[in-house]
Each structure stands twice: as C-alpha cells, then as structure tokens.
Design a protein around this motif. Structure first.
Motif, PDB file in Angstrom:
ATOM      1  N   SER A  65      75.554  82.886  47.290  1.00  0.00           N
ATOM      2  CA  SER A  65      74.462  81.929  47.062  1.00  0.00           C
ATOM      3  C   SER A  65      73.173  82.566  46.579  1.00  0.00           C
ATOM      4  O   SER A  65      72.179  81.857  46.370  1.00  0.00           O
ATOM      5  N   GLU A  66      73.155  83.889  46.450  1.00  0.00           N
ATOM      6  CA  GLU A  66      71.957  84.609  45.996  1.00  0.00           C
ATOM      7  C   GLU A  66      70.756  84.313  46.887  1.00  0.00           C
ATOM      8  O   GLU A  66      69.633  84.121  46.417  1.00  0.00           O
ATOM      9  N   GLY A  67      71.039  84.282  48.182  1.00  0.00           N
ATOM     10  CA  GLY A  67      69.967  84.112  49.147  1.00  0.00           C
ATOM     11  C   GLY A  67      69.528  82.686  49.384  1.00  0.00           C
ATOM     12  O   GLY A  67      68.576  82.448  50.136  1.00  0.00           O
ATOM     13  N   ARG A  68      70.206  81.712  48.790  1.00  0.00           N
ATOM     14  CA  ARG A  68      69.790  80.318  48.946  1.00  0.00           C
ATOM     15  C   ARG A  68      70.505  79.593  50.080  1.00  0.00           C
ATOM     16  O   ARG A  68      70.231  78.409  50.317  1.00  0.00           O
ATOM     17  N   LEU A  69      71.412  80.271  50.782  1.00  0.00           N
ATOM     18  CA  LEU A  69      72.104  79.651  51.913  1.00  0.00           C
ATOM     19  C   LEU A  69      71.897  80.486  53.166  1.00  0.00           C
ATOM     20  O   LEU A  69      72.232  81.675  53.200  1.00  0.00           O
ATOM     21  N   THR A  70      71.342  79.841  54.189  1.00  0.00           N
ATOM     22  CA  THR A  70      71.159  80.465  55.492  1.00  0.00           C
ATOM     23  C   THR A  70      72.075  79.766  56.489  1.00  0.00           C
ATOM     24  O   THR A  70      72.021  78.531  56.616  1.00  0.00           O
ATOM     25  N   LEU A  71      72.921  80.515  57.155  1.00  0.00           N
ATOM     26  CA  LEU A  71      73.853  79.958  58.144  1.00  0.00           C
ATOM     27  C   LEU A  71      73.287  80.140  59.542  1.00  0.00           C
ATOM     28  O   LEU A  71      72.803  81.217  59.899  1.00  0.00           O
ATOM     29  N   VAL A  72      73.358  79.077  60.347  1.00  0.00           N
ATOM     30  CA  VAL A  72      72.837  79.111  61.708  1.00  0.00           C
ATOM     31  C   VAL A  72      73.881  78.533  62.656  1.00  0.00           C
ATOM     32  O   VAL A  72      74.317  77.387  62.478  1.00  0.00           O
ATOM     33  N   GLN A  73      74.281  79.322  63.649  1.00  0.00           N
ATOM     34  CA  GLN A  73      75.192  78.802  64.667  1.00  0.00           C
ATOM     35  C   GLN A  73      74.360  78.181  65.781  1.00  0.00           C
ATOM     36  O   GLN A  73      73.702  78.872  66.557  1.00  0.00           O
ATOM     37  N   ALA A  74      74.369  76.869  65.854  1.00  0.00           N
ATOM     38  CA  ALA A  74      73.567  76.137  66.835  1.00  0.00           C
ATOM     39  C   ALA A  74      73.972  74.676  66.802  1.00  0.00           C
ATOM     40  O   ALA A  74      74.554  74.204  65.823  1.00  0.00           O
ATOM     41  N   PRO A  75      73.669  73.928  67.853  1.00  0.00           N
ATOM     42  CA  PRO A  75      73.885  72.472  67.803  1.00  0.00           C
ATOM     43  C   PRO A  75      72.913  71.853  66.807  1.00  0.00           C
ATOM     44  O   PRO A  75      71.758  72.293  66.696  1.00  0.00           O
ATOM     45  N   PHE A  76      73.349  70.840  66.066  1.00  0.00           N
ATOM     46  CA  PHE A  76      72.470  70.290  65.046  1.00  0.00           C
ATOM     47  C   PHE A  76      71.302  69.503  65.630  1.00  0.00           C
ATOM     48  O   PHE A  76      70.346  69.183  64.925  1.00  0.00           O
ATOM     49  N   SER A  77      71.331  69.255  66.919  1.00  0.00           N
ATOM     50  CA  SER A  77      70.186  68.608  67.561  1.00  0.00           C
ATOM     51  C   SER A  77      68.970  69.524  67.569  1.00  0.00           C
ATOM     52  O   SER A  77      67.846  69.060  67.788  1.00  0.00           O
ATOM     53  N   SER A  78      69.177  70.818  67.319  1.00  0.00           N
ATOM     54  CA  SER A  78      68.075  71.785  67.312  1.00  0.00           C
ATOM     55  C   SER A  78      67.621  72.120  65.900  1.00  0.00           C
ATOM     56  O   SER A  78      66.947  73.129  65.682  1.00  0.00           O
ATOM     57  N   LEU A  79      67.965  71.292  64.917  1.00  0.00           N
ATOM     58  CA  LEU A  79      67.726  71.632  63.515  1.00  0.00           C
ATOM     59  C   LEU A  79      66.259  71.920  63.205  1.00  0.00           C
ATOM     60  O   LEU A  79      65.939  72.733  62.321  1.00  0.00           O
ATOM     61  N   ASP A  80      65.348  71.264  63.903  1.00  0.00           N
ATOM     62  CA  ASP A  80      63.933  71.496  63.621  1.00  0.00           C
ATOM     63  C   ASP A  80      63.446  72.857  64.107  1.00  0.00           C
ATOM     64  O   ASP A  80      62.327  73.273  63.765  1.00  0.00           O
ATOM     65  N   GLU A  81      64.265  73.559  64.879  1.00  0.00           N
ATOM     66  CA  GLU A  81      63.908  74.898  65.340  1.00  0.00           C
ATOM     67  C   GLU A  81      64.243  75.960  64.297  1.00  0.00           C
ATOM     68  O   GLU A  81      63.833  77.112  64.432  1.00  0.00           O
ATOM     69  N   HIS A  82      64.990  75.571  63.262  1.00  0.00           N
ATOM     70  CA  HIS A  82      65.469  76.551  62.291  1.00  0.00           C
ATOM     71  C   HIS A  82      64.866  76.373  60.907  1.00  0.00           C
ATOM     72  O   HIS A  82      65.049  77.223  60.027  1.00  0.00           O
ATOM     73  N   ALA A  83      64.147  75.289  60.685  1.00  0.00           N
ATOM     74  CA  ALA A  83      63.447  75.063  59.425  1.00  0.00           C
ATOM     75  C   ALA A  83      62.441  73.939  59.632  1.00  0.00           C
ATOM     76  O   ALA A  83      62.634  73.065  60.477  1.00  0.00           O
ATOM     77  N   GLU A  84      61.376  73.981  58.874  1.00  0.00           N
ATOM     78  CA  GLU A  84      60.359  72.930  58.972  1.00  0.00           C
ATOM     79  C   GLU A  84      59.834  72.584  57.594  1.00  0.00           C
ATOM     80  O   GLU A  84      59.969  73.356  56.643  1.00  0.00           O
ATOM     81  N   GLY A  91      70.646  73.556  42.658  1.00  0.00           N
ATOM     82  CA  GLY A  91      69.558  74.524  42.580  1.00  0.00           C
ATOM     83  C   GLY A  91      68.711  74.592  43.829  1.00  0.00           C
ATOM     84  O   GLY A  91      67.833  75.445  43.949  1.00  0.00           O
ATOM     85  N   ALA A  92      68.958  73.708  44.795  1.00  0.00           N
ATOM     86  CA  ALA A  92      68.201  73.725  46.042  1.00  0.00           C
ATOM     87  C   ALA A  92      68.757  74.789  46.990  1.00  0.00           C
ATOM     88  O   ALA A  92      69.877  75.289  46.819  1.00  0.00           O
ATOM     89  N   SER A  93      67.963  75.137  47.983  1.00  0.00           N
ATOM     90  CA  SER A  93      68.405  76.048  49.033  1.00  0.00           C
ATOM     91  C   SER A  93      68.829  75.238  50.252  1.00  0.00           C
ATOM     92  O   SER A  93      68.383  74.095  50.433  1.00  0.00           O
ATOM     93  N   VAL A  94      69.681  75.831  51.085  1.00  0.00           N
ATOM     94  CA  VAL A  94      70.232  75.115  52.232  1.00  0.00           C
ATOM     95  C   VAL A  94      70.149  75.959  53.502  1.00  0.00           C
ATOM     96  O   VAL A  94      70.490  77.145  53.489  1.00  0.00           O
ATOM     97  N   VAL A  95      69.695  75.338  54.576  1.00  0.00           N
ATOM     98  CA  VAL A  95      69.848  75.885  55.915  1.00  0.00           C
ATOM     99  C   VAL A  95      71.004  75.107  56.535  1.00  0.00           C
ATOM    100  O   VAL A  95      70.887  73.907  56.791  1.00  0.00           O
ATOM    101  N   ALA A  96      72.142  75.778  56.710  1.00  0.00           N
ATOM    102  CA  ALA A  96      73.365  75.116  57.180  1.00  0.00           C
ATOM    103  C   ALA A  96      73.595  75.441  58.645  1.00  0.00           C
ATOM    104  O   ALA A  96      73.622  76.613  59.037  1.00  0.00           O
ATOM    105  N   ILE A  97      73.781  74.392  59.433  1.00  0.00           N
ATOM    106  CA  ILE A  97      73.898  74.538  60.888  1.00  0.00           C
ATOM    107  C   ILE A  97      75.261  74.044  61.354  1.00  0.00           C
ATOM    108  O   ILE A  97      75.756  73.019  60.893  1.00  0.00           O
TER     109      ILE A  97
END
Length: 338
Positions: free
Chosen positions: A79-98, A56-62
């Motif tokens: 996912s009914e809007g609960r999954l956001t896909l981001v193409q980026a290095p995972f070292s930048s994960l804090d730039e895509h969600a906080e 039931g949680a949402s995911v920002v997937a990198i």
C-alpha cells in the motif's frame, strides 16, 4: 471482523467465498478521494479496504481477529504506507484515528472465520465450540455448559429469535449433566434431534442458536452501539458514516442512532428530557438493499442493508443508553451455574 453474510447461509453448505457485499453502494456513499483518510472498522479480508485504497485514499483498518491482521500484512506492504492495520475491537476506532473523512462498518462474521472449522463458528464442519472473534475470553462452550437454562433461553430467544428457545435450553441443561458440549456438530445434532426439521423451514434447526451464541460471545450489538458513538467522535465535518448490516437487530441499532443524531431530540421518546441541540449527522438517503443481480451472484447479500450519514460541525453528544434499545441479556458474571 467483516460480515458480508447472512447467518443461514453460513451454517451449512460449501466453503464461503469472500465477496464484499454492496461494494459499489458503499463506495458511492463513502466517496473516498486521493489524500483522504478512512477507517475500515471491520477489516476482515480487506474487500472494502482494497477498493478504498484503489481510490487513492489512505485506510486505518481495524479488526479484533489476529488472523485478519496477520493476513492483511501483504496488502499493507503493497500500500506504500497508505494502510495501517490495528488489532482492536472496532468500538475503539476513535482511539486509532481522528478527524477522518469516512468510517465504514460491515457488521457480523467473515467468510474466513466460517471456513476455519477450528474457530467453531459453523456446524457445517466439526470443530470446537468456540466462536470467539478475538480468540480470547468466554467461548460458546463456556456459555452452553455453564449458563443457567433461564439465561440460555433469553440468549436464544432475544439474539436468535428462536421460538423453541426454552425447550432447547432445558435440553442443554439435561444433556450437559451427562457430558458437556464441546463440538459444533454435537450441539447442532442435539438441537436438530429435539426440534426436528420443519417442512417449510429452509435453514438448519440449529442456525438461530448458533447465531445467538456468536452474537452473545462477541457482544456484537454492544460493540456496534459503541462503534457508532466512536465514529461520531472520529469523523471530521462532512465526513461520512456508512454501515452495512445483515440482521434486523443490528439494523435497528443503526437506524435509531442515525435518526436520533440527525433530528432535534427535544420531545424524542428516547430522550424526552433533553433540550434542543444541533444535529451531529445529516441522514444520507434511505436504506439501501442489494440488487437482484447482486443477490443472484452472491445470495448472502439478500439480507444486507446499508445506511449512511454525513457528519455536521456540531460537537459529539452524550449518549443515553436507552437510545439503542439493546436487549437485556444475562450478565456474564452472574449467570453461570455454581
């Protein structure tokens, strides 16, 4: 980029089947709930993400691999809007969600990448000597054909723990003068012809060389170190960090980070000059390994190690580069042959 595999299992044999490693243990440590937001920093084939979404949680997937993002669109659409896909290095994960509730990282290479011969990660099928997860930048062929023998020796020795590193590097230097290495099987055969097949060795003689090249080309250890620091910034108080590694070098980085962040660094041998500060994480249990049942069902799980920690309310701390104990590797800008 999602791991789930030890290097020796991926080098030879049949196609790798995607099975999320330590899935039950990851979910137990992460504890996703309805309404929470989690970061899957190494999306890969989406094994962890699917399980988190099911909670039931949402995911920002990198993922920095464009193929992984492309293949994940079907899951995102469902996912009914609960999954956001981001193409980026995972070292930048804090730039895509906080202020997220959890971060999970599964370090290494994915079965999908290995199964595609044209990506050049494995020598079990012939392909170009590539190994780039992001499909851009310096390739393994560039390293093998342009780097000085002394620098190749360091790469093979430090990242592959290859005892024949010097011999292999000098062989490469001699052979590439005649014709460059362009294919995976060509390099694998050259290494095997040089060092042979020791009777007690269970893996192909080129396995450690391929591992070292892949880690170097993708700066995997540096990425991991930066991702841990980014996770500290992205997690809200009581948010959970869960990391699965498959190699001693990776596990050492995670272990040192959690130990440093969950204890008072005053007097620490890594940061002896710093004043006492509040811990940014509370260590969550000890290291977790795969059960015999999981290893039997999925032999690639045998080298997996899980470490976890819970974020405190303390603000993120500055990082001393010495904390991670990263090996000193050749600088790409200065190590190529003229």
């Amino acid at each position: 980029m999602m791991a789930g595999h030890g290097e020796d299992d991926l080098a030879v044999g049949g196609p790798a089947r995607h099975i999320p490693v330590l899935l039950a243990e990851v979910l137990e440590a992460l504890r996703p709930e309805i309404g929470q937001v989690m970061i899957d920093g190494t999306f890969g084939a989406g094994g962890y993400t699917k399980a988190i979404l099911a909670s039931g949680a949402s995911v920002v997937a990198i993922d920095r691999d464009p193929d992984a993002i492309r293949d994940g669109r079907v899951l995102a659409a469902a996912s009914e809007g609960r999954l956001t896909l981001v193409q980026a290095p995972f070292s930048s994960l804090d730039e895509h969600a906080e202020q997220v509730d959890g971060v999970v990282l599964d370090i290494g290479i994915s079965s999908m990448q290995v199964d595609q011969a044209e990506r050049g990660f494995s020598f079990r099928a012939d392909g170009p000597l590539d190994m780039r997860m992001a499909q851009a930048g310096l390739s393994a062929a560039d390293v093998v054909n342009r780097f000085k023998a002394a620098d190749l020796t360091r790469i093979f020795g430090l990242l592959g723990e290859e005892k024949h590193a010097g011999r292999i590097a000098r062989m490469i230097e001699r052979r590439r003068a005649e014709r460059p290495f362009e294919r995976t099987t060509d390099l694998a055969k050259a290494v095997a012809d040089l060092v042979g097949f020791p009777p007690r060795e269970k893996i192909h003689p080129a396995t450690r060389v391929f591992q070292a090249l892949r880690i170097y080309v993708n700066d995997e250890l540096g990425e991991l170190a930066r991702a841990l620091v980014a996770a500290e910034r992205a997690l809200k108080p009581r948010g959970r960090l869960v990391v699965v590694t498959f190699h001693s070098l990776e596990d050492r980085i995670v272990k040192r980070f959690i130990a440093d962040r969950s204890t008072d660094p005053a007097g620490s041998r890594h940061l002896p000059q710093r004043q006492a500060v509040v811990s940014t994480f509370d260590k969550l249990g000890g290291v977790v390994s795969a059960s015999e049942a999981e290893i039997s069902a999925n032999p690639r799980a045998r080298s997996a190690k899980l470490r976890a920690a819970v974020r405190t309310e303390a603000p993120p701390r500055a990082v001393d580069p010495a904390l991670f104990g990263l090996p000193k590797l050749p600088d790409i800008r200065s190590s190529t042959e003229k």
